[in-house]
Enzyme design. Structure first.
Site, PDB file in Angstrom:
ATOM      1  N   GLY A  46       5.074 -12.853 -44.792  1.00  0.00           N
ATOM      2  CA  GLY A  46       4.772 -14.243 -45.089  1.00  0.00           C
ATOM      3  C   GLY A  46       3.269 -14.422 -45.082  1.00  0.00           C
ATOM      4  O   GLY A  46       2.541 -13.615 -44.505  1.00  0.00           O
ATOM      5  N   GLN A  51      -4.810 -18.450 -44.735  1.00  0.00           N
ATOM      6  CA  GLN A  51      -5.099 -17.041 -44.424  1.00  0.00           C
ATOM      7  C   GLN A  51      -5.870 -16.334 -45.538  1.00  0.00           C
ATOM      8  O   GLN A  51      -6.339 -15.212 -45.349  1.00  0.00           O
ATOM      9  CB  GLN A  51      -3.812 -16.274 -44.125  1.00  0.00           C
ATOM     10  CG  GLN A  51      -3.120 -16.701 -42.834  1.00  0.00           C
ATOM     11  CD  GLN A  51      -1.872 -15.894 -42.608  1.00  0.00           C
ATOM     12  OE1 GLN A  51      -0.822 -16.219 -43.140  1.00  0.00           O
ATOM     13  NE2 GLN A  51      -1.980 -14.804 -41.862  1.00  0.00           N
ATOM     14  N   CYS A  95       1.268 -10.986 -37.529  1.00  0.00           N
ATOM     15  CA  CYS A  95       0.575 -11.910 -38.425  1.00  0.00           C
ATOM     16  C   CYS A  95      -0.519 -11.116 -39.131  1.00  0.00           C
ATOM     17  O   CYS A  95      -1.237 -10.352 -38.487  1.00  0.00           O
ATOM     18  CB  CYS A  95      -0.052 -13.036 -37.598  1.00  0.00           C
ATOM     19  SG  CYS A  95      -1.004 -14.208 -38.579  1.00  0.00           S
ATOM     20  N   LEU A  96      -0.666 -11.299 -40.435  1.00  0.00           N
ATOM     21  CA  LEU A  96      -1.687 -10.539 -41.164  1.00  0.00           C
ATOM     22  C   LEU A  96      -3.093 -10.884 -40.679  1.00  0.00           C
ATOM     23  O   LEU A  96      -4.018 -10.083 -40.860  1.00  0.00           O
ATOM     24  CB  LEU A  96      -1.567 -10.800 -42.669  1.00  0.00           C
ATOM     25  CG  LEU A  96      -0.355 -10.151 -43.357  1.00  0.00           C
ATOM     26  CD1 LEU A  96      -0.282 -10.568 -44.815  1.00  0.00           C
ATOM     27  CD2 LEU A  96      -0.391  -8.628 -43.233  1.00  0.00           C
ATOM     28  N   HIS A 137       6.450 -19.897 -37.979  1.00  0.00           N
ATOM     29  CA  HIS A 137       5.127 -19.266 -37.910  1.00  0.00           C
ATOM     30  C   HIS A 137       4.202 -19.794 -39.015  1.00  0.00           C
ATOM     31  O   HIS A 137       3.056 -20.179 -38.761  1.00  0.00           O
ATOM     32  CB  HIS A 137       5.309 -17.746 -38.021  1.00  0.00           C
ATOM     33  CG  HIS A 137       4.039 -16.959 -38.019  1.00  0.00           C
ATOM     34  ND1 HIS A 137       3.656 -16.181 -36.955  1.00  0.00           N
ATOM     35  CD2 HIS A 137       3.061 -16.821 -38.951  1.00  0.00           C
ATOM     36  CE1 HIS A 137       2.490 -15.613 -37.231  1.00  0.00           C
ATOM     37  NE2 HIS A 137       2.109 -15.975 -38.438  1.00  0.00           N
ATOM     38  N   GLU A 138       4.704 -19.809 -40.244  1.00  0.00           N
ATOM     39  CA  GLU A 138       3.841 -20.190 -41.379  1.00  0.00           C
ATOM     40  C   GLU A 138       3.530 -21.682 -41.363  1.00  0.00           C
ATOM     41  O   GLU A 138       2.409 -22.090 -41.703  1.00  0.00           O
ATOM     42  CB  GLU A 138       4.501 -19.799 -42.704  1.00  0.00           C
ATOM     43  CG  GLU A 138       4.822 -18.313 -42.861  1.00  0.00           C
ATOM     44  CD  GLU A 138       3.644 -17.382 -42.645  1.00  0.00           C
ATOM     45  OE1 GLU A 138       2.478 -17.806 -42.804  1.00  0.00           O
ATOM     46  OE2 GLU A 138       3.889 -16.215 -42.283  1.00  0.00           O
ATOM     47  N   HIS A 141       0.668 -22.279 -39.098  1.00  0.00           N
ATOM     48  CA  HIS A 141      -0.641 -21.938 -39.690  1.00  0.00           C
ATOM     49  C   HIS A 141      -1.276 -23.158 -40.351  1.00  0.00           C
ATOM     50  O   HIS A 141      -2.496 -23.321 -40.325  1.00  0.00           O
ATOM     51  CB  HIS A 141      -0.475 -20.869 -40.774  1.00  0.00           C
ATOM     52  CG  HIS A 141      -0.639 -19.465 -40.283  1.00  0.00           C
ATOM     53  ND1 HIS A 141      -1.797 -19.015 -39.700  1.00  0.00           N
ATOM     54  CD2 HIS A 141       0.204 -18.407 -40.324  1.00  0.00           C
ATOM     55  CE1 HIS A 141      -1.651 -17.732 -39.385  1.00  0.00           C
ATOM     56  NE2 HIS A 141      -0.449 -17.333 -39.746  1.00  0.00           N
TER      57      HIS A 141
END
Ligand code: NI
Length: 170
Positions: A46, A51, A95-96, A137-138, A141
């Site tokens: 994701g 990000q 997480c990236l 999670h997203e 963000h």
């Protein structure tokens, strides 16, 4: 399409609250296409727009999370909002923007998200398991909330040290 640079913690941009998308225009469509390429190149499940440095309320998810295949269209959520949640699940989360970090995070077992698609239509989608986790999670963000906020103080310090070391190594 282009592969974009991923914003890595502790870059302060990750703490920004993203703004709602007013209109789904070519800029948003191009952003989503670039995010898609960036997510797959980096083997993420994701990715939120912030990000890649774009403070707009957009995230994407790998269709594999919804039981699909990589050839299926990327799941796109514009102006998403979690409207229902129930139960609990445990699991590790990455997480990236936190390369190499996986930490246990408790999440709801089942969530319903409301969002606008690239076609401009508002839809609701129910998810459990890893997709429910990704929705939480997203969405966080987009409000500047991060994985590191989910762990205790000592664990947070060790994550900060690890990522600072990684950054100075280049
Ligand atoms: Ni993330």
């Amino acid at each position: 399409m282009a592969v974009l640079d991923i914003v890595i913690f502790p870059d302060p941009r990750l703490r920004q609250v993203s703004r709602p998308v007013e209109e789904i225009d070519d800029r948003i469509r191009e952003l989503v296409a670039d995010m898609q390429e960036t997510m797959y190149v980096n083997e993420g499940a994701g990715l939120a727009a912030i990000q890649v440095g774009a403070p707009v309320r957009v995230f994407i998810a790998d269709p594999v999370l919804a039981g699909g295949g990589r050839e299926d269209p990327t799941l796109v959520y514009i102006n998403p909002k979690i409207v229902r949640q129930e139960g609990e699940q445990d699991g590790d989360e990455g997480c990236l923007s936190f390369p190499g970090v996986f930490v246990p995070v408790g999440r709801p077992a089942k969530v319903t998200i409301s969002a606008t698609g690239l076609d401009g239509e508002v839809f609701e989608q129910e998810a459990d398991g890893i997709l429910a986790r990704a929705f939480c999670h997203e969405t966080e963000h987009l409000d500047g909330e991060l994985l590191i906020d989910k762990v205790g103080r000592l664990k947070a310090q060790s994550i900060k040290r690890k990522l600072k070391r990684a950054a100075t190594k280049g």
